[in-house]
Design a protein around this motif. Structure first.
Motif, mmCIF file in Angstrom:
data_model
loop_
_atom_site.group_PDB
_atom_site.id
_atom_site.type_symbol
_atom_site.label_atom_id
_atom_site.label_comp_id
_atom_site.label_asym_id
_atom_site.label_seq_id
_atom_site.Cartn_x
_atom_site.Cartn_y
_atom_site.Cartn_z
ATOM 1 N N VAL A 521 0.838 -1.200 0.000
ATOM 2 C CA VAL A 521 0.000 0.000 0.000
ATOM 3 C C VAL A 521 0.870 1.247 0.000
ATOM 4 N N ARG A 522 1.866 1.249 0.872
ATOM 5 C CA ARG A 522 2.738 2.422 0.963
ATOM 6 C C ARG A 522 3.601 2.587 -0.291
ATOM 7 N N THR A 523 3.974 1.486 -0.901
ATOM 8 C CA THR A 523 4.788 1.552 -2.118
ATOM 9 C C THR A 523 3.978 2.124 -3.281
ATOM 10 N N ARG A 524 2.729 1.674 -3.424
ATOM 11 C CA ARG A 524 1.886 2.222 -4.497
ATOM 12 C C ARG A 524 1.660 3.715 -4.303
ATOM 13 N N GLN A 525 1.486 4.144 -3.043
ATOM 14 C CA GLN A 525 1.318 5.568 -2.778
ATOM 15 C C GLN A 525 2.607 6.329 -3.072
ATOM 16 N N ALA A 526 3.738 5.744 -2.683
ATOM 17 C CA ALA A 526 5.023 6.400 -2.919
ATOM 18 C C ALA A 526 5.296 6.550 -4.411
ATOM 19 N N LYS A 527 4.853 5.593 -5.194
ATOM 20 C CA LYS A 527 5.042 5.684 -6.644
ATOM 21 C C LYS A 527 4.303 6.889 -7.212
ATOM 22 N N ILE A 528 3.071 7.103 -6.766
ATOM 23 C CA ILE A 528 2.296 8.251 -7.244
ATOM 24 C C ILE A 528 2.896 9.550 -6.713
ATOM 25 N N ASP A 529 3.270 9.557 -5.449
ATOM 26 C CA ASP A 529 3.864 10.765 -4.863
ATOM 27 C C ASP A 529 5.159 11.161 -5.569
ATOM 28 N N GLY A 530 5.861 10.177 -6.121
ATOM 29 C CA GLY A 530 7.152 10.442 -6.740
ATOM 30 C C GLY A 530 7.082 10.807 -8.212
ATOM 31 N N ILE A 531 5.894 10.893 -8.773
ATOM 32 C CA ILE A 531 5.770 11.239 -10.196
ATOM 33 C C ILE A 531 6.332 12.636 -10.433
ATOM 34 N N GLU A 532 7.142 12.762 -11.455
ATOM 35 C CA GLU A 532 7.737 14.052 -11.786
ATOM 36 C C GLU A 532 6.733 14.914 -12.555
ATOM 37 N N VAL A 533 6.394 16.050 -11.971
ATOM 38 C CA VAL A 533 5.542 17.031 -12.648
ATOM 39 C C VAL A 533 6.226 18.387 -12.540
ATOM 40 N N PRO A 534 5.989 19.288 -13.496
ATOM 41 C CA PRO A 534 6.656 20.598 -13.448
ATOM 42 C C PRO A 534 6.232 21.393 -12.223
ATOM 43 N N ASP A 535 7.120 22.262 -11.774
ATOM 44 C CA ASP A 535 6.775 23.173 -10.688
ATOM 45 C C ASP A 535 5.653 24.116 -11.120
ATOM 46 N N LEU A 536 4.891 24.561 -10.147
ATOM 47 C CA LEU A 536 3.816 25.518 -10.406
ATOM 48 C C LEU A 536 4.408 26.874 -10.768
ATOM 49 N N GLU A 537 3.918 27.459 -11.841
ATOM 50 C CA GLU A 537 4.335 28.803 -12.235
ATOM 51 C C GLU A 537 3.330 29.810 -11.689
ATOM 52 N N ALA A 575 -2.172 31.522 -10.484
ATOM 53 C CA ALA A 575 -1.515 30.242 -10.746
ATOM 54 C C ALA A 575 -2.592 29.240 -11.147
ATOM 55 N N HIS A 576 -2.203 28.295 -12.003
ATOM 56 C CA HIS A 576 -3.184 27.328 -12.493
ATOM 57 C C HIS A 576 -2.576 25.933 -12.466
ATOM 58 N N LEU A 577 -3.324 24.990 -11.922
ATOM 59 C CA LEU A 577 -2.836 23.621 -11.751
ATOM 60 C C LEU A 577 -3.255 22.730 -12.914
ATOM 61 N N ARG A 578 -2.286 22.048 -13.500
ATOM 62 C CA ARG A 578 -2.603 20.953 -14.414
ATOM 63 C C ARG A 578 -2.564 19.626 -13.657
ATOM 64 N N HIS A 579 -1.615 19.486 -12.765
ATOM 65 C CA HIS A 579 -1.444 18.223 -12.040
ATOM 66 C C HIS A 579 -2.084 18.344 -10.661
ATOM 67 N N LEU A 580 -3.102 17.544 -10.420
ATOM 68 C CA LEU A 580 -3.867 17.583 -9.179
ATOM 69 C C LEU A 580 -3.534 16.415 -8.267
ATOM 70 N N ASN A 581 -2.866 15.417 -8.797
ATOM 71 C CA ASN A 581 -2.322 14.329 -7.989
ATOM 72 C C ASN A 581 -1.191 13.684 -8.780
ATOM 73 N N PRO A 582 0.055 13.825 -8.346
ATOM 74 C CA PRO A 582 0.444 14.628 -7.191
ATOM 75 C C PRO A 582 0.449 16.117 -7.535
ATOM 76 N N PHE A 583 0.327 16.940 -6.504
ATOM 77 C CA PHE A 583 0.475 18.374 -6.698
ATOM 78 C C PHE A 583 1.942 18.702 -7.025
ATOM 79 N N PRO A 584 2.190 19.820 -7.700
ATOM 80 C CA PRO A 584 3.583 20.259 -7.895
ATOM 81 C C PRO A 584 4.298 20.400 -6.554
#
Length: 645
Positions: A521-537, A575-584
């Motif tokens: 469970v924690r590994t699947r969550q860590a995988k999503i948390d670790g997704i690379e998304v651009p910083d919020l502008e 500011a506008h979010l494209r990535h809502l999970n994970p957040f920037p």
């Protein structure tokens, strides 16, 4: 007719940018006025062809080079009684010689094909605007259907507007006499007469519309030529009638666009093209398992046309079968997609959870609409965010991506595919009805601008046992992405177990061990948390203390409102979010820089709830759930109040 050039007061109704001055020049006996922007709304019965009319005017406007934004508005009923308020269909188009962001707050011109269309839309029309009415429909019975006791064309109730009474039906029937069509058949071309008239008024090209009509009715050439004749008759009426003494020019938006090749595109079409591009960049076949549902069906329709690109579409018997087939295609090595709206997501939730457990790439495209239940099928809303985040049993985290404009749906589809393929996970792509049906110019990208999405399938064993035996472990993870290997069924030596019951780490064998379940469970969550998304502008040129934070289709109205406030000297950041999970990763730090954070949403505050919970920021919600997008002036007023409270 009064000039459509905006004054500062009129800008508050629908303009997004600065205004250029009025220019006039005589052309024969007709005067031509140059405008910086125009907002037109076609409205009529759902059988009057208003969507086709608006679409054709939009296509010609795009080819002319104007920037544009559209808002089709469909009846919720499949076929409401003719001439009634629930049956009114409208199409609003905002086009300009400069960069614009929204379909506009209020129309400068309303074309009303019947009393219902007039009554349903009059409240949105500002004083001094032009109203073109089909007088043939303003008889006792149609007026009584919508509650008019006297004709609004005669009782003085429209004195605040420039009313142009035009017997559209009579003129159309007269223009088509030579074709020998039954009167009812001839009357159906009155929308083309109206299109011809508006095309003359605003100097729109005509050749492509005539070619379109001949192609559309190729199997009925007499109907094709009748529609072309009605279209030309409308143009000629504008040219010769004294009621329309002025026509208008809106110059191409030459400074609004970077160099490139452009086309007009709707959100659903852009999303379909983005999925095809993703499959080509990944060198994988595209598989769509879907069940038709408003407003997502157009993606299925479009993708079914592209078998030449290796696209396979499957129209399933229900939502569950659609996603089940798509997940099976993902297991088999395809870029798998399922398209739906909110009610379909509810039905698909169990299989989405299965995809989380299997850790296979799968795109779930949710074109949001008003709810709950079947709700408002043809109206827009942003109320599926929490469903996408948490609408499954157990801890089943799924990345969420949201496009901000119709054209941005193309890039969002590529981004969602990148995440799904890189991290071996289902991904939600949250569009909505406003983006899906709306349109704007889109620069066609060169292929070398597109990301490389190619993946490496597992082809050999990846683990050595203590006795030296080489075996395949389906849940042995990439140390950087935590993605498990993707093995195509039938690959020799890579047989492995799949299913929804918890897996043992590494081996993939069924495991009921408490410690292993906690780890997985924690590994699947860590995988999503670790997704690379651009910083919020964060756009903050003036060092503001108030930030407006949005996501999805609120981008256009928010940005238009912010521009208005800054033009008035009000400091505000955006500011506008494209990535809502994970957040920037920098979102928390960005929020802490401001005294106030305002979150406009077309729901009851779902993103604001997430922001408050995760970052302990007192985000202020500004919400709307009436099935329509925000108006720029409405947001500007609310944000100005937030700045000064």
């Amino acid at each position: 007719m009064t000039s459509q050039v905006s004054t500062p007061a009129e800008q508050a109704d629908g303009a997004d940018e600065a205004v250029v001055g009025e220019q006039r020049k005589p052309v024969g006996e007709k005067e031509v006025k140059r405008l910086d922007r125009v907002i037109i709304r076609f409205a009529g019965d759902s059988g009057d062809g208003m969507q086709l009319t608006g679409d054709r005017f939009t296509s010609e406007t795009a080819s002319f080079g104007n920037d544009l934004s559209t808002l089709p508005n469909f009846p919720a009923e499949i076929r409401a009684p003719a001439g009634t308020l629930p049956g009114v269909s409208s199409f609003q188009l905002h086009f300009a010689d400069h960069d614009i962001l929204t379909p506009g707050d209020a129309p400068n011109v309303l074309v009303a094909m019947n009393p219902a269309a007039l009554k349903a839309n009059l409240a949105d029309v500002p004083r001094g605007a032009d109203i073109i009415v089909n007088t043939d429909e303003f008889t006792k019975r149609p007026m009584a259907k919508v509650g008019y006791e006297t004709s609004p064309l005669e009782d003085g109730s429209l004195e605040a507007y420039n009313v142009h009474p035009v017997p559209l039906t009579t003129l159309t029937v007269e223009a088509l006499k030579e074709f020998g069509l039954p009167r009812k058949e001839a009357e159906r071309s009155k929308n083309m007469f109206a299109l011809g008239l508006l095309s003359w008024m605003y100097h729109r090209p005509t050749e492509a519309t005539e070619a379109f009509l001949r192609k559309k009715f190729a199997k009925k050439p007499e109907i094709a030529e009748a529609n072309v004749a009605a279209f030309r008759a409308g143009w000629n009426f504008g040219e010769t009638t004294e009621d329309f003494a002025v026509s208008y020019e809106v110059a191409p938006a030459t400074k609004a666009f970077p160099a490139g090749t452009y086309r007009n595109i709707s959100g659903n079409l852009a999303l379909a093209y983005g999925l095809i591009a993703a499959s080509r960049q990944a060198d994988l076949p595209l598989y769509l398992g879907s069940y038709p549902i408003t407003p997502a069906s157009d993606i299925l329709h479009e993708l079914s046309k592209h078998k030449n690109f290796g696209v396979r579409t499957f129209q399933a018997e229900d939502e569950i079968a659609g996603i089940g087939a798509a997940l099976g295609a993902a297991f088999g090595g395809s870029l798998a997609v399922t398209t739906t709206s909110g009610p379909g997501v509810a039905l698909k939730s169990e299989t989405i959870g299965l995809a989380v457990s299997l850790e296979l790439p799968l795109l779930i495209v949710d074109i949001q609409r008003g709810g709950p239940s079947t709700g408002l099928p043809t109206k827009t809303e942003q109320a599926d965010l929490l469903q996408a985040m948490y609408g499954r049993n157990g801890e089943a985290p799924v990345p969420v991506v949201a496009p901000k404009t119709p054209a941005d749906c193309f890039d969002a589809a590529l981004d969602a595919a990148r995440i799904a393929l890189t991290y071996r996970t289902p991904v939600f792509l949250l569009s909505d009805g406003y983006l899906a049906n709306g349109s704007e110019p889109w620069r066609i990208p060169d292929t070398d601008e597109l990301p490389d999405l190619r993946v490496q399938f597992a082809t050999t064993p990846n683990h050595t046992l203590a006795d030296g035996t080489d075996v395949f472990w389906p849940y042995k993870r990439d140390p950087h992405t935590l993605a498990r290997p993707w093995a195509i069924p039938g690959t020799p030596g890579l047989e492995h177990r799949i299913g929804g019951i918890e897996k043992q780490d590494g081996t993939g064998n069924i495991s009921y061990d408490p410690a292993n379940h906690d780890f997985m469970v924690r590994t699947r969550q860590a995988k999503i948390d670790g997704i690379e998304v651009p910083d919020l502008e964060v756009d903050d040129p003036d060092g503001a203390r108030t930030l407006v934070l949005g996501w999805g289709s609120t981008y256009g109205p928010i940005t238009a409102a912010v521009r208005r406030l800054r033009a008035q000297g009000e400091p505000i950041a955006q500011a506008h979010l494209r990535h809502l999970n994970p957040f920037p990763r920098n979102l928390g730090e960005a929020l802490q820089r401001f005294d106030k954070v305002v979150v406009p949403e077309m729901n009851l505050g779902q993103l604001a709830t997430l922001i408050r919970a995760k970052y302990l920021v007192d985000a202020q919600s500004y919400t709307q759930v009436n099935g329509m997008p925000f108006k720029a002036e409405q947001l500007a007023t609310a944000l100005k109040e937030a700045i000064h409270v």
